[in-house]
Design a protein around this motif. Structure first.
Motif, mmCIF file in Angstrom:
data_model
loop_
_atom_site.group_PDB
_atom_site.id
_atom_site.type_symbol
_atom_site.label_atom_id
_atom_site.label_comp_id
_atom_site.label_asym_id
_atom_site.label_seq_id
_atom_site.Cartn_x
_atom_site.Cartn_y
_atom_site.Cartn_z
ATOM 1 N N GLN B 221 -9.976 -1.623 7.911
ATOM 2 C CA GLN B 221 -11.446 -1.692 7.618
ATOM 3 C C GLN B 221 -11.562 -1.561 6.117
ATOM 4 O O GLN B 221 -12.328 -2.164 5.836
ATOM 5 C CB GLN B 221 -11.945 -2.024 9.265
ATOM 6 N N ARG B 222 -11.723 -0.670 6.388
ATOM 7 C CA ARG B 222 -12.577 0.192 5.011
ATOM 8 C C ARG B 222 -11.780 0.488 4.051
ATOM 9 O O ARG B 222 -12.183 -0.189 2.706
ATOM 10 C CB ARG B 222 -11.980 1.702 4.943
ATOM 11 N N PHE B 223 -10.016 -0.094 3.895
ATOM 12 C CA PHE B 223 -9.197 -0.499 2.476
ATOM 13 C C PHE B 223 -8.740 -1.861 2.329
ATOM 14 O O PHE B 223 -7.774 -2.011 2.704
ATOM 15 C CB PHE B 223 -8.654 0.620 2.337
ATOM 16 N N PRO B 224 -9.506 -3.126 2.920
ATOM 17 C CA PRO B 224 -9.078 -4.206 3.373
ATOM 18 C C PRO B 224 -8.385 -4.527 2.373
ATOM 19 O O PRO B 224 -7.702 -3.834 1.132
ATOM 20 C CB PRO B 224 -10.103 -5.092 2.587
ATOM 21 N N ARG B 225 -6.771 -5.363 2.926
ATOM 22 C CA ARG B 225 -5.438 -5.756 1.574
ATOM 23 C C ARG B 225 -5.286 -5.083 0.902
ATOM 24 O O ARG B 225 -4.170 -5.275 0.000
ATOM 25 C CB ARG B 225 -6.531 -6.886 0.343
ATOM 26 N N GLN B 226 -4.302 -3.768 1.519
ATOM 27 C CA GLN B 226 -4.090 -3.288 1.253
ATOM 28 C C GLN B 226 -3.446 -2.887 2.623
ATOM 29 O O GLN B 226 -4.214 -1.764 3.613
ATOM 30 C CB GLN B 226 -4.910 -1.548 1.011
#
Lengths: 394, 244
Positions: B221-226
């Protein structure tokens, strides 16, 4: 705590007993000393033991020229070899050089003519000086021939009315006060070293395997996460090491006791008093050294990371007990209280007293055992400290 | 529950750990993730009480490691990296040795070993000497050994290294089972995929510091799309840039 010490000790003993190669070296190692001893003593005996009553068969060339000399030699146990085919000085020399005979005698062709005249009658003794085994036989033959000449000379002087005391301005008498048991000390002086060596050897594998070996196999770290103090672990390991050391000592002593009764020590003028009682006393004297040995090996092994490395360092340790023995033989020390605090030297002096068949001073035994055990406790404590270092994980 | 508060550890001039704090909860698998040399093993060794922290404190099931190390060890099962067995002892004897040192009574110990042998499928090798065991067999026995006293907390240092695919899968199953039992499992790894497949909570360590913490879902959630791996690489390289 005591139950975990016992658990560790039992496991180490079991594990070593399962390792066939190690067990074999623990059980057979102790036999090496007594065997070496038996061989050494038998060599010495066969070299020196050409005693006067032993019959010596010597080829004599021209025996018919000197029947009196041959008879004289025979009375001294030097017989003319019955079956020899030697007929000349060259053949005699060849036979000795080839090692077929230790010694041969050649009586000169003109012996009979010269014997009664001013010319000395000649007899040649042929021997090989490089063959030290034959030295005592050569000496006997030479001595016997010499004695014959002396006897004839003396008789001639007497016949001429010469006072024989003129020939002897002085006389050297020898009085050897060493007791047979005392003489055996020369031979058995190495015994203490064999005993100490066997004791250390008995525990060597376990001392290494339970420490450096355990690190190498990576079983030490999980062991240290158990709810057992490192002191308990180390005490258990050292106790197991001491157990194998004492076993090895016991076997060595048993082998020596058997071996020494089989050796012809009395013929060497030695009486090694090495019965069951002596062996038992020796066991308790050396046993006091075992904890110190175990602690030393364990402490030293704590600095090593692999079995091989530990083995290298600990081999040097096996030499340590020899040092005091070297000093003892150089300085010719006697057992006395101020020397009894030195481990290995004190054991050596006490064992020597035992072999000499002299009474053991209880106070000296107590000092020796007390000091060795105290040193053992001290080094044991040091070993525990060494295993509390963080570097022990490697 | 394992609680770590502000732990630091130095070896000579090297700062192996600096002010590390995290918690591992009961009934969850917590993964200590980091590159080689990040301080994972040092951290686990401190928790296993074989090393002592220079500062900070840690508690296992409420027991302080520094003041009561022996009591803490009773609550811990430890599987160090590549931990070895005693080659001359059988699998069963290897496990029993640890049980005895934990002070288990003989009958209880025998029953416990039977249960572990059955659960970890050790029947075929239970009475064989450990000297010929495969890496997978060794790890199984070492795990049984670590679990012999039925500890609430389990520390595992790189447990799957050297294991083949099947053995790895079995190990994961057992760890999930322990978690379902309500136990606190803390493991270290440098393999991203393993952590992703197994852990509930992540603690990423780099250069002796905690650089990122959270559940995989939170991190996503904190680093979307990773991907988790990208997050890991960013966190780790960020720390080395900061310390450089």
């Amino acid at each position: 705590m005591s139950s975990s010490v016992w658990t560790v000790c039992r496991k180490e003993i079991l594990e070593t007993a399962r390792d066939r190669r190690t067990l074999l070296s623990v059980l057979l190692g102790p036999l090496a000393g007594p065997l070496l001893f038996a061989v050494l003593i038998n060599i010495v005996v066969s070299q020196n033991l050409s005693s006067l009553d032993e019959r010596l068969d010597v080829p004599i060339v021209g025996a018919e020229r000197a029947p009196n000399l041959v008879a004289f030699l025979k009375a001294r146990g030097v017989h003319e070899a019955a079956d020899h085919t030697v007929t000349s000085i060259d053949e005699a020399a060849a036979a000795v050089a080839a090692g077929e005979r230790d010694v041969a005698l050649v009586i000169d062709e003109h012996f009979a003519e010269d014997f009664g005249t001013e010319r000395a009658a000649r007899v040649t003794v042929i021997f090989d000086r490089s063959k030290s085994r034959a030295a005592s036989r050569v000496d006997r033959v030479r001595g016997a021939v010499d004695a014959y000449g002396q006897q004839i000379g003396t008789l001639r002087l007497l016949a001429n009315g010469v006072d024989l005391s003129l020939l002897r301005p002085m006389q050297l008498d020898e009085l050897d006060v060493s007791t047979p048991a005392g003489r055996s000390v020369l031979m058995l002086g190495m015994l203490t070293y064999f005993l100490l060596f066997a004791t250390l050897m008995g525990g060597l594998h376990l001392a290494i395997d339970s420490t450096a070996g355990e690190r190498e196999r990576k079983s030490l770290e999980p062991l240290l996460t158990l709810p057992v103090t490192r002191a308990s672990l180390l005490l258990g390991k050292m106790a197991a090491t001491i157990g194998y050391m004492l076993l090895s000592l016991l076997l060595t002593l048993a082998a020596f006791t058997v071996a020494l009764t089989q050796m012809p020590l009395e013929q060497l003028g030695m009486s090694a008093s090495f019965g069951f009682g002596t062996a038992a006393a020796a066991f308790f004297i050396i046993a006091a050294f075992a904890p110190l040995g175990a602690a030393l090996m364990t402490a030293l092994a704590s600095f090593t990371k692999t079995y091989r490395e530990a083995q290298t360092y600990l081999s040097f340790l096996l030499l340590v007990p020899t040092l005091p023995l070297v000093f003892a033989s150089m300085l010719n020390v006697e057992p006395e209280p101020r020397l009894m605090w030195i481990p290995s030297l004190s054991q050596h002096l006490l064992i020597t007293t035992l072999i000499k068949n002299q009474p053991l001073d209880g106070w000296l035994v107590f000092l020796s055992a007390g000091s060795s055990l105290l040193f053992g406790a001290l080094v044991g404590w040091l070993a525990v400290r060494l295993y509390q270092r963080e570097a022990i994980l490697g | 529950m394992i609680e770590v508060q502000g732990i630091s550890k130095r070896f000579g001039t090297v700062h192996a750990l600096e002010d590390v704090s995290f918690a591992a909860a009961d009934g969850r698998i917590t993964g200590l993730l980091g590159p080689n040399g990040a301080g994972k093993s040092t951290c686990l060794r401190i928790l296993a009480t074989v090393l002592e922290a220079d500062s900070g404190n840690a508690r296992v099931g409420g027991t302080d490691l520094t003041s009561e190390p022996l009591a803490a060890r009773c609550k811990l099962g430890v599987l160090p990296h590549n931990s070895g067995l005693y080659p001359q002892l059988t699998a069963r004897e290897n496990i029993a040795y640890y049980g005895q040192l934990h002070g288990l009574p003989a009958e209880q110990l025998a029953a416990r070993i039977d249960a572990l042998v059955a659960r970890l499928d050790l029947g075929a090798i239970a009475n064989r000497k450990a000297k010929g065991f495969s890496q997978g067999e060794r790890t199984k026995v070492a795990l049984a050994r670590a679990l012999v006293h039925d500890p609430q907390h389990l520390l595992l240092d790189e447990p799957t290294s050297g294991l083949d695919v099947m053995a790895t899968r079995h190990l994961r199953d057992w760890l999930r089972e322990l978690k379902a039992d309500g136990r606190c499992v803390l493991l270290s790894s440098h393999v991203m995929q393993e952590v992703e497949a197994l852990v509930d909570d992540l603690v990423i360590i780099a250069g002796g510091r905690v650089v990122l913490m959270g559940t995989p879902a939170e991190l996503a959630q904190r680093f979307p799309r990773q991907s988790l791996e990208e997050i890991f690489v960013t966190a780790v390289s960020g720390s080395s840039a900061a310390s450089a």
